[in-house]
Design a protein around this motif. Sequence first.
Motif, PDB file in Angstrom:
ATOM      1  N   VAL A 190       0.168  10.162  -7.687  1.00 39.65           N
ATOM      2  CA  VAL A 190       0.384   9.828  -6.279  1.00 39.65           C
ATOM      3  C   VAL A 190       1.825   9.386  -6.099  1.00 39.65           C
ATOM      4  CG1 VAL A 190      -0.407   7.445  -6.637  1.00 39.65           C
ATOM      5  CG2 VAL A 190      -0.389   8.409  -4.339  1.00 39.65           C
ATOM      6  N   ASP A 191       2.428   9.813  -5.003  1.00 40.36           N
ATOM      7  CA  ASP A 191       3.745   9.331  -4.616  1.00 40.36           C
ATOM      8  C   ASP A 191       3.530   8.115  -3.720  1.00 40.36           C
ATOM      9  OD1 ASP A 191       6.219   8.798  -3.620  1.00 40.36           O
ATOM     10  OD2 ASP A 191       6.742  10.883  -3.184  1.00 40.36           O
ATOM     11  N   PRO A 192       3.844   6.902  -4.208  1.00 31.40           N
ATOM     12  CA  PRO A 192       3.554   5.699  -3.424  1.00 31.40           C
ATOM     13  C   PRO A 192       4.348   5.602  -2.136  1.00 31.40           C
ATOM     14  CG  PRO A 192       4.877   5.153  -5.322  1.00 31.40           C
ATOM     15  CD  PRO A 192       4.477   6.588  -5.478  1.00 31.40           C
ATOM     16  N   GLU A 193       5.482   6.285  -2.053  1.00 30.27           N
ATOM     17  CA  GLU A 193       6.297   6.200  -0.845  1.00 30.27           C
ATOM     18  C   GLU A 193       5.717   7.012   0.301  1.00 30.27           C
ATOM     19  OE1 GLU A 193       8.535   4.061  -1.000  1.00 30.27           O
ATOM     20  OE2 GLU A 193       8.769   3.815  -3.164  1.00 30.27           O
ATOM     21  N   SER A 194       4.904   8.048  -0.023  1.00 32.54           N
ATOM     22  CA  SER A 194       4.314   8.885   1.022  1.00 32.54           C
ATOM     23  C   SER A 194       2.791   8.872   0.997  1.00 32.54           C
ATOM     24  CB  SER A 194       4.804  10.336   0.869  1.00 32.54           C
ATOM     25  OG  SER A 194       4.321  10.894  -0.343  1.00 32.54           O
ATOM     26  N   GLY A 195       2.194   8.457  -0.146  1.00 29.61           N
ATOM     27  CA  GLY A 195       0.752   8.470  -0.280  1.00 29.61           C
ATOM     28  C   GLY A 195       0.185   9.829  -0.680  1.00 29.61           C
ATOM     29  N   PRO A 250       0.820  -1.209   0.000  1.00 25.63           N
ATOM     30  CA  PRO A 250       0.000   0.000   0.000  1.00 25.63           C
ATOM     31  C   PRO A 250       0.851   1.256   0.000  1.00 25.63           C
ATOM     32  CG  PRO A 250       0.023  -0.999   2.185  1.00 25.63           C
ATOM     33  CD  PRO A 250       0.703  -1.966   1.260  1.00 25.63           C
ATOM     34  N   ALA A 251       0.329   2.327  -0.570  1.00 26.56           N
ATOM     35  CA  ALA A 251       1.052   3.594  -0.590  1.00 26.56           C
ATOM     36  C   ALA A 251       1.235   4.115   0.825  1.00 26.56           C
ATOM     37  CB  ALA A 251       0.296   4.619  -1.435  1.00 26.56           C
ATOM     38  N   GLY A 252       2.378   4.721   1.063  1.00 29.15           N
ATOM     39  CA  GLY A 252       2.684   5.265   2.384  1.00 29.15           C
ATOM     40  C   GLY A 252       4.119   4.986   2.753  1.00 29.15           C
ATOM     41  N   PRO A 253       4.592   5.494   3.870  1.00 27.01           N
ATOM     42  CA  PRO A 253       5.976   5.266   4.303  1.00 27.01           C
ATOM     43  C   PRO A 253       6.286   3.780   4.399  1.00 27.01           C
ATOM     44  CG  PRO A 253       4.931   6.970   5.631  1.00 27.01           C
ATOM     45  CD  PRO A 253       3.843   6.367   4.794  1.00 27.01           C
ATOM     46  N   GLN A 254       7.457   3.390   3.898  1.00 25.07           N
ATOM     47  CA  GLN A 254       7.836   1.980   3.870  1.00 25.07           C
ATOM     48  C   GLN A 254       8.531   1.578   5.170  1.00 25.07           C
ATOM     49  OE1 GLN A 254       6.836   0.241   0.891  1.00 25.07           O
ATOM     50  NE2 GLN A 254       5.804   2.218   0.885  1.00 25.07           N
ATOM     51  N   THR A 255       8.078   0.440   5.732  1.00 26.41           N
ATOM     52  CA  THR A 255       8.651  -0.056   6.977  1.00 26.41           C
ATOM     53  C   THR A 255      10.023  -0.679   6.737  1.00 26.41           C
ATOM     54  OG1 THR A 255       6.418  -0.516   7.779  1.00 26.41           O
ATOM     55  CG2 THR A 255       8.234  -1.525   8.973  1.00 26.41           C
ATOM     56  N   HIS A 256      10.167  -1.395   5.635  1.00 25.98           N
ATOM     57  CA  HIS A 256      11.418  -2.074   5.322  1.00 25.98           C
ATOM     58  C   HIS A 256      11.913  -1.575   3.963  1.00 25.98           C
ATOM     59  CE1 HIS A 256      10.822  -4.807   8.705  1.00 25.98           C
ATOM     60  NE2 HIS A 256       9.555  -4.854   8.336  1.00 25.98           N
ATOM     61  N   THR A 257      13.220  -1.463   3.809  1.00 24.79           N
ATOM     62  CA  THR A 257      13.788  -0.786   2.656  1.00 24.79           C
ATOM     63  C   THR A 257      14.790  -1.655   1.907  1.00 24.79           C
ATOM     64  OG1 THR A 257      15.636   0.164   3.908  1.00 24.79           O
ATOM     65  CG2 THR A 257      13.559   1.408   3.885  1.00 24.79           C
ATOM     66  N   LEU A 258      15.091  -1.225   0.681  1.00 24.82           N
ATOM     67  CA  LEU A 258      16.110  -1.883  -0.121  1.00 24.82           C
ATOM     68  C   LEU A 258      17.466  -1.812   0.568  1.00 24.82           C
ATOM     69  CD1 LEU A 258      17.011  -3.166  -2.852  1.00 24.82           C
ATOM     70  CD2 LEU A 258      17.348  -0.832  -3.687  1.00 24.82           C
TER      71      LEU A 258
END
Length: 319
Positions: free
Chosen positions: A248-253, A177-185
């Motif tokens: 939409v910016d999927p990383e922030s929503g 889902p769009a929004g801040p990512q809990t886990h990252t590359l």
Amino acid sequence: MSATRRAAGATARGVPGSPSLGELTPEQALRHLRLLFTRRPDGLLQGDLTALVPGPGGEPDESRPYAPGVDDVRRMDWNATARTTVPHVRMTLADRELTTWIVLDASASMDFGTGRMEKRDLAVGAAAAVAFLTERAGNRLGAQLVRPDGIQRIPARGGRRHLMRVLRTALERPRVPAGPQTHTLAEAVAALQRAERRRGLVAVVSDFLEPGWEQPLRALARRHQVLAVEIVDPRELELPPVGLLTVVDPESGRRREIPTYSKRLRERYAAAAAEQRAAIARALRAAGAARLPLRTDRDWVRDIARYAAAQRRGTGGAA
């Protein structure tokens, strides 16, 4: 505006003769990928490579004269240099057993596509290419998947059954889902760098839009041979003149209404996107990673085949 904006509600389109993986069941998608790469596409990949990107190996071999600007000075053969009074470098034999790791970015920005397929499907295709093209007796394959619920690690093992399991897991990963990512590359790359000490090939498949991966990738490349597969969609490079567009910016929503009928705005977007991609290319080069850009609107199988063939030509046909 930021070049990381995504068109809301965009869907991938299938192309006759080249179905989108998202339109197939997992079984159909796996069969499709297996046929693509076990047939060695376009005749460009005939022959046996120990890696998609040939590496130097670890076993010492014969010496040859040093070529300025081409050879690594750390491979100087000082005994041969002293004996002949001409600078020499020590060649190495390629490792016969290869451990390949695939780090697959499954962040929200990968669930997007306006070309032949979504970026997430192209990422799985790229992972399949690396897996099949490095598959041989004794080689092993492992994976690290960035998921919304954590970093999923699949230990490195050999065999076709394990390879298909890795690809199936990648195909069935959930959407984010769009929004801040809990886990990252960056977390996935750093975790692999800490855990895997034996030298091997690491293919990092991502759009590299998420910040913070540069330092972990640089540390990973000090020990491993790193191939960065950069996944790009054409709408990330330029906007079509379609009137008022909701993005939409999927990383922030965050959502915005963009008047794409403005030529000046489209030009500013394209310029910002080009600079962003150039910065990513510079960062990958500085990290010591080979770069393979793939686009959702191109024949990605042919692009991979050409890349692999070019790498083999650059090493005289072998690692």
